[in-house]
Scaffold this active site. Structure first.
Site, mmCIF file in Angstrom:
data_model
loop_
_atom_site.group_PDB
_atom_site.id
_atom_site.type_symbol
_atom_site.label_atom_id
_atom_site.label_comp_id
_atom_site.label_asym_id
_atom_site.label_seq_id
_atom_site.Cartn_x
_atom_site.Cartn_y
_atom_site.Cartn_z
ATOM 1 N N ARG A 163 0.811 -1.220 0.000
ATOM 2 C CA ARG A 163 0.000 0.000 0.000
ATOM 3 C C ARG A 163 0.850 1.278 0.000
ATOM 4 N NH1 ARG A 163 -3.321 -3.396 -0.898
ATOM 5 N NH2 ARG A 163 -5.499 -3.417 -0.260
ATOM 6 N N SER A 237 -10.961 -0.290 2.192
ATOM 7 C CA SER A 237 -10.308 -0.394 3.507
ATOM 8 C C SER A 237 -9.905 1.001 3.963
ATOM 9 C CB SER A 237 -9.031 -1.219 3.407
ATOM 10 O OG SER A 237 -9.307 -2.514 2.993
ATOM 11 N N GLU A 332 -5.597 4.579 5.183
ATOM 12 C CA GLU A 332 -5.139 4.231 3.839
ATOM 13 C C GLU A 332 -5.476 5.333 2.831
ATOM 14 O OE1 GLU A 332 -4.792 2.226 0.320
ATOM 15 O OE2 GLU A 332 -6.542 1.202 1.166
HETATM 16 N N1 EPU Z 1 -11.457 -10.030 9.481
HETATM 17 C C1 EPU Z 1 -12.034 -9.765 10.702
HETATM 18 N N2 EPU Z 1 -13.122 -8.944 10.749
HETATM 19 C C2 EPU Z 1 -13.645 -8.395 9.659
HETATM 20 C C3 EPU Z 1 -13.072 -8.669 8.391
HETATM 21 C C4 EPU Z 1 -11.967 -9.476 8.327
HETATM 22 O O1 EPU Z 1 -11.596 -10.254 11.733
HETATM 23 O O2 EPU Z 1 -14.638 -7.654 9.787
HETATM 24 C C5 EPU Z 1 -10.306 -10.905 9.415
HETATM 25 C C6 EPU Z 1 -10.674 -12.179 8.697
HETATM 26 O O3 EPU Z 1 -10.751 -13.205 9.621
HETATM 27 C C7 EPU Z 1 -9.550 -12.444 7.741
HETATM 28 C C8 EPU Z 1 -8.662 -11.231 7.788
HETATM 29 O O4 EPU Z 1 -9.281 -10.298 8.661
HETATM 30 O O5 EPU Z 1 -8.764 -13.496 8.193
HETATM 31 C C9 EPU Z 1 -8.428 -10.659 6.433
HETATM 32 O O6 EPU Z 1 -9.667 -10.188 5.869
HETATM 33 P P1 EPU Z 1 -9.802 -9.862 4.320
HETATM 34 O O7 EPU Z 1 -9.507 -11.059 3.511
HETATM 35 O O8 EPU Z 1 -11.108 -9.205 4.097
HETATM 36 O O9 EPU Z 1 -8.610 -8.876 4.028
HETATM 37 P P2 EPU Z 1 -8.112 -7.524 4.706
HETATM 38 O O10 EPU Z 1 -6.709 -7.760 5.125
HETATM 39 O O11 EPU Z 1 -9.037 -7.038 5.765
HETATM 40 C C10 EPU Z 1 -7.098 -6.612 2.504
HETATM 41 C C11 EPU Z 1 -7.114 -5.357 1.709
HETATM 42 C C12 EPU Z 1 -8.399 -5.257 0.897
HETATM 43 C C13 EPU Z 1 -8.482 -6.474 -0.025
HETATM 44 C C14 EPU Z 1 -8.461 -7.732 0.852
HETATM 45 C C15 EPU Z 1 -8.435 -9.004 0.046
HETATM 46 C C16 EPU Z 1 -5.802 -3.765 3.016
HETATM 47 C C17 EPU Z 1 -5.812 -2.518 3.826
HETATM 48 N N3 EPU Z 1 -6.991 -4.194 2.584
HETATM 49 O O12 EPU Z 1 -8.137 -6.518 3.471
HETATM 50 O O13 EPU Z 1 -8.286 -4.103 0.068
HETATM 51 O O14 EPU Z 1 -9.657 -6.469 -0.806
HETATM 52 O O15 EPU Z 1 -7.251 -7.735 1.661
HETATM 53 O O16 EPU Z 1 -7.186 -9.179 -0.514
HETATM 54 O O17 EPU Z 1 -4.746 -4.323 2.750
HETATM 55 C C18 EPU Z 1 -8.775 -1.785 -0.064
HETATM 56 O O18 EPU Z 1 -7.565 -1.583 -0.045
HETATM 57 O O19 EPU Z 1 -9.596 -0.840 -0.166
HETATM 58 C C19 EPU Z 1 -9.272 -3.143 0.040
HETATM 59 C C20 EPU Z 1 -10.582 -3.431 0.117
#
Ligand code: EPU
Length: 338
Positions: A163, A237, A332
């Site tokens: 990012r 995010s 972000e």
């Molecule tokens: N999780 C929670 N609570 C929640 C949502 C998720 O505990 O409400 C936990 C889940 O258990 C999961 C972990 O968080 O194990 C990861 O969740 P997710 O796969 O949704 O990914 P993220 O790390 O929260 C990142 C990116 C997203 C991207 C997803 C999928 C960042 C800041 N965000 O989110 O990007 O779509 O991975 O690859 O790195 C964005 O940048 O706008 C964005 C949506």
């Protein structure tokens, strides 16, 4: 061609009201030259606006908003294994992904349905489902607004990271990205190991997926978790997943073994969504703004609110996460506050 006193509420995905002193679209150096030398806007701040999907407009803006209009997807080179394409900054990112998978190219399928424009993609090195822009990026073209000279940076000069990139640093504040150059493969390995991807393909009874089928599966996953900005204002995010040292992570994980985490070089990336959810913020509303019920990382604007309310909410979340876990969450999106 500069419009005066414009509200750009419809040009940001949070749908936040924001009056700007001047707004223009430019698609050539000549047009930029005119806009940048307009006497009304000398010594006034400038904001370069793409699709407006990674932006928190916290106050009105007393300067000039410039929206790039460079467009087109052009194949500039091809060989037996790959094609090299140059894409104008104003092309919507998902349009490019659709073009790519429709032409059976590999490389962008995991980045399906990310809002925003191609010119903004290098800024935070957009990434999702195990892929990042930097995996395919060869070069980025930009114009320095101080000199109006056009430059091209090779991918390694862009300093891409999680990012982040050179475009988020101070010297780049006056650079306007005009185009990106990507290399796509005619054949390649699909990245299916991010949790949920193979499950979604199985659900859709896809056995040997094509890039188009992976893009469709990822679009469905995103639709389940992330609100559509056209229906509910948001910027994806809102916080980055914090990246901390191995030692700090080990201490935290000893206390919270269920905390989702991933190694990143010799550091550890933690799930910000999990930290926020543990603090009780998921699905919580605070007036006109709140935290989305399906994803704790996504702040939403229900309507008739403003950027200050969102900043306040973000600050409350940061404070709680810091008090409970000792972790500083970093926003972000770009926060505009003048
Ligand atoms: N999780 C929670 N609570 C929640 C949502 C998720 O505990 O409400 C936990 C889940 O258990 C999961 C972990 O968080 O194990 C990861 O969740 P997710 O796969 O949704 O990914 P993220 O790390 O929260 C990142 C990116 C997203 C991207 C997803 C999928 C960042 C800041 N965000 O989110 O990007 O779509 O991975 O690859 O790195 C964005 O940048 O706008 C964005 C949506």
């Amino acid at each position: 061609m500069i419009q005066l006193n414009v509200d750009i509420q419809d040009l940001n995905s949070f749908g936040l009201p924001c009056k700007v002193a001047g707004y223009c679209q430019v698609g050539s150096i000549e047009a930029l030259d005119k806009a940048c030398h307009d006497p009304k806007f000398q010594n006034k701040p400038r904001l370069i606006l793409g699709g407006g999907s990674n932006l928190l407009l916290a106050t009105d803006f007393p300067g000039l908003v410039i929206q790039p209009a460079w467009s087109g997807i052009k194949i500039i080179e091809h060989d037996i294994d790959s094609v090299t394409i140059k894409i104008g900054a104003a092309e919507p990112w998902h349009k490019l992904v659709t073009w790519s998978v429709d032409n059976h190219y590999f490389g962008l399928e995991n980045l399906a349905s990310i809002p925003g424009w191609c010119g903004a993609a290098p800024m935070q090195n957009i990434g999702a489902y195990g892929a990042e822009l930097s995996d395919a990026c060869l070069a980025v073209g930009y114009i320095n607004l101080d000199t109006l000279v056009q430059h091209t940076l090779a991918a390694k000069e862009c300093l891409f990271g999680y990012r982040t990139s050179i475009f988020k640093t101070q010297p780049a504040q006056n650079w306007l990205i005009t185009d990106i150059t990507l290399r796509l493969l005619r054949d390649g390995e699909l990245k299916l190991d991010y949790p949920g991807v193979t499950e979604m393909l199985d659900q859709q009874k896809v056995q040997q997926p094509s890039p188009a089928q992976v893009a469709a599966a990822i679009t469905r996953i995103r639709q389940h978790k992330l609100p559509d900005p056209a229906m509910l204002g948001n910027a994806g995010s809102f916080f980055k997943n914090p990246v901390i040292s191995g030692d700090t992570a080990n201490a935290l994980l000893a206390q919270y073994p269920e905390l989702p985490h991933w190694p990143i070089d010799d550091q550890v990336k933690l799930s910000a969504a999990w930290l926020i959810e543990q603090c009780g913020w998921k699905g919580r509303r605070q007036g006109a703004v709140g935290v989305h019920q399906n994803h704790a990382l996504v702040l939403v604007h229900y309507g008739n609110g403003n950027g200050q309310q969102l900043l306040q909410l973000a600050g409350n979340i940061q404070q709680d996460v810091n008090q409970r876990f000792g972790i500083d969450l970093q926003p972000e999106p770009k926060v505009i506050q003048v």
